[in-house]
Design an enzyme around this catalytic site. Structure first.
Site, PDB file in Angstrom:
ATOM      1  N   GLN A 350     -11.369  -2.701   2.284  1.00 14.99           N
ATOM      2  CA  GLN A 350      -9.803  -2.907   2.624  1.00 14.99           C
ATOM      3  C   GLN A 350      -9.781  -3.921   3.730  1.00 14.99           C
ATOM      4  OE1 GLN A 350     -11.668   0.186   2.924  1.00 14.99           O
ATOM      5  NE2 GLN A 350     -10.746   1.921   2.203  1.00 14.99           N
ATOM      6  N   GLN A 372      -9.091  -5.725  -2.265  1.00 20.44           N
ATOM      7  CA  GLN A 372      -8.702  -4.427  -1.888  1.00 20.44           C
ATOM      8  C   GLN A 372      -7.651  -4.373  -0.865  1.00 20.44           C
ATOM      9  OE1 GLN A 372     -11.848  -1.580  -1.572  1.00 20.44           O
ATOM     10  NE2 GLN A 372     -10.386   0.125  -1.186  1.00 20.44           N
ATOM     11  N   ASP A 373      -6.508  -3.680  -1.121  1.00 19.07           N
ATOM     12  CA  ASP A 373      -5.401  -3.455  -0.299  1.00 19.07           C
ATOM     13  C   ASP A 373      -4.601  -4.798   0.096  1.00 19.07           C
ATOM     14  OD1 ASP A 373      -6.110  -0.720  -0.566  1.00 19.07           O
ATOM     15  OD2 ASP A 373      -6.664  -0.382   1.341  1.00 19.07           O
ATOM     16  N   ASP A 394      -6.163  -0.838  -5.434  1.00 20.25           N
ATOM     17  CA  ASP A 394      -4.923  -0.467  -4.760  1.00 20.25           C
ATOM     18  C   ASP A 394      -4.136  -1.770  -4.133  1.00 20.25           C
ATOM     19  OD1 ASP A 394      -5.895   1.872  -5.659  1.00 20.25           O
ATOM     20  OD2 ASP A 394      -6.965   2.498  -3.827  1.00 20.25           O
ATOM     21  N   ARG A 458      -2.399   4.625  -9.338  1.00 18.85           N
ATOM     22  CA  ARG A 458      -3.296   5.943  -9.259  1.00 18.85           C
ATOM     23  C   ARG A 458      -2.380   6.550  -7.920  1.00 18.85           C
ATOM     24  NH1 ARG A 458      -9.159   5.523  -6.545  1.00 18.85           N
ATOM     25  NH2 ARG A 458      -8.559   3.922  -5.021  1.00 18.85           N
TER      26      ARG A 458
END
Length: 551
Positions: A350, A372-373, A394, A458
């Protein structure tokens, strides 16, 4: 009797009867059935008054929420005072919680000032404002919970910390439910279904007097360039003042942070935007636009020209919440023509480029780069137009009410063994007005993607809500479309929808068969347009940013 007259009569009659019913005395048992936690609600609202109605219960619940939020803030301070026995991760998470608790107290106080003054309905905009704040309170509390659980695994007292916070979250949910029942908008008015083309000019008479000749020349040049290009000469943007950030020392400041600190606090809408013009360059700094810097506009020289970059990440000790290169919480913020990067890389997990918790904020022609993120649309109402977003797992996540319009989404190569999910939406309560809307965008592979499986989203939280409308999806999108978070978690309670998308990845014939997945029609889709979902007609015209109000 004409159909129009009959419809108007029925609408007025139903509104009257609804208002009459809400004003009638009710028991706590009856009122609490409107909430997600009826048993908790009954034990929390001990009103012994035979004349109490939904408005009385709502006010009592918000007042009690304020008391709970203050008590929790004091509990955080108590733990932080014993920081010598805590891990660095626990301290960081507690500091995030302390900040979020302060925001919650502000929002609850604002909400109470509104509901304490009225026994009846309030304006649509005010109702939307309060629902947005109460929704954000739940998001803030969940963010605190997530941070503690992620960083304080060895903290022996964390259960004693999380238990009261979980109860507070139930109380905030009750407050949101009762507000929606008593003061909420019963039938959202379908607003504009048209496009709005604007350009960023400067209204006559707003050129500030106390400016250097160099700054004034830049100001006038920018007006002629019309950075938000359209050719219809639409409304101009009101600007109160401008400062220039330039690394060569020829502007007013050499860092963006110094310019932000110089900006006035709590400006009024009528004063116009305080503009920070950031010239081309790579700015290695962590920028934070705090909540008191109202009506701030930052304009750069273009994507990949004005670049703000950092590399904070979870592996190296940051919380996800505080890993962002650029943080904004000031309402009515606007950014144009800048790139925001987090260069930590996929291996650092993250690592946020932008964290946005700014109500009625707008990003136009910007780029967000990470893995990520990448883009944390944390809370409140947000709008993105013609932006580029790069990431892996994500990479658009959070629990704002947010619309992405005419943007380019570029999934890129993640770590070995990982798959890509474009969205991970974090709605935790059915009463929240939040969700991620992706409209008229393009989803194409970044150059390095390869054959990595890529999904539309998701369910990060139980009531996750994401809608794709009129968006081009290339072959990189897996036929199932959506991916589970963990087993059957949230597959029944999430809301995932697709409408009129195109491209080889948009075929819905092999999509997941979850109860929460829907292929919707235009009647449903219009509820997720900019005008309806984020009240775009109320704040976007003043920004000068072009937008489509409807489908």
């Amino acid at each position: 009797m004409s159909n129009l007259f009959l419809l108007t009569f029925i609408t007025i009659f139903l509104s009257y009867t609804t208002l009459l019913a809400l004003s009638q005395p009710s028991s706590a048992s009856t009122i609490c059935q409107y909430t997600r936690y009826p048993s908790f609600c009954r034990s929390s609202l001990p009103i012994n008054n035979s004349t109490a109605n939904v408005y009385d219960y709502g006010r009592f619940s918000v007042r009690k929420s304020i008391s709970a939020a203050n008590k929790f803030a004091n509990l955080i301070d108590k733990y932080l005072s014993r920081s010598s026995i805590l891990t660095p991760g626990a301290i960081s998470a507690l500091q995030d919680c302390r900040y979020l608790a302060g925001v919650n107290i502000d929002f609850l106080t604002n909400a109470f000032q509104t509901v304490d003054k009225t026994q009846t309905a309030i304006s649509t905009m005010k109702s939307e404002d309060i629902q947005t704040m109460l929704s954000a309170i739940l998001t803030n509390t969940q963010t605190c919970i997530d941070g503690i659980q992620a960083t304080a695994s060895s903290w022996s007292s964390k259960n004693g910390f999380l238990a009261p916070l979980t109860n507070d979250n139930k109380l905030y949910s009750v407050s949101l439910s009762l507000f929606n029942k008593g003061w909420g908008v019963k039938n959202k008015k379908k607003r504009s279904l048209t496009s709005h083309k604007k350009h960023l000019g400067f209204k006559n008479g707003r050129l500030p007097l106390k400016m250097s000749e160099k700054t004034k020349a830049i100001f006038e040049t920018m007006g002629r360039r019309k950075l938000l290009q359209t050719d219809d000469g639409g409304d101009q943007v009101v600007v109160s003042d401008i400062v220039v950030v330039s690394q060569d020392g020829l502007g007013n400041f050499t860092t963006i942070t110094d310019a932000v600190n110089f900006a006035p606090n709590k400006s009024e809408a009528a004063d116009g935007y305080f503009m920070i013009y950031v010239t081309a360059g790579i700015y290695e700094e962590y920028v934070n636009i705090p909540k008191n810097k109202y009506y701030l506009m930052i304009i750069g020289d273009g994507i990949n020209q004005t670049v703000i970059t950092g590399n904070r990440n979870v592996v190296d000790g940051s919380t996800t919440f505080n890993s962002a290169t650029f943080i904004v919480t000031a309402p009515n913020f606007v950014a144009v023509n800048i790139t925001i990067r987090n260069t930590a890389g996929a291996i650092k997990h993250q690592a946020v480029a932008l964290r946005n918790g700014a109500d009625l904020s707008t990003f136009y022609s910007c780029s967000f780069e990470g893995y990520q993120d990448t883009l944390y649309t944390h809370s409140l109402r947000q709008f993105y137009r013609e932006c580029d977003i790069y990431g892996t797992v994500d990479f658009i996540f959070g629990n704002a009410a947010v619309v992405f319009q005419n943007c380019n989404l570029y999934p890129r190569l993640p770590m070995s063994g990982q798959f890509n999910a474009i969205t991970a939406q974090g709605r935790t309560d059915p009463g929240q007005n939040t969700g991620t809307i992706i409209q008229n965008c393009n989803i194409r592979a970044a150059e390095d993607l390869g054959s990595t499986k890529t999904y539309l989203g998701r369910p990060w939280k139980e009531y996750s809500r994401t809608v794709y409308m009129k968006t081009y999806m290339d072959t990189l999108i897996d036929g199932a479309g959506w991916r589970e978070w963990s087993g059957d978690f949230a597959l029944n309670t999430s809301y995932y929808a697709e409408f009129d998308n195109l491209g080889p990845g948009s075929d819905t014939s092999r999509r997941v068969t979850w109860p929460g997945f829907h292929v919707i029609n235009a009647t449903d889709a219009v509820n997720f347009t900019t005008s309806s979902f984020v009240m775009g007609d109320e704040f976007l015209p003043q920004t000068g940013v072009p937008y489509m109000g409807g489908l």
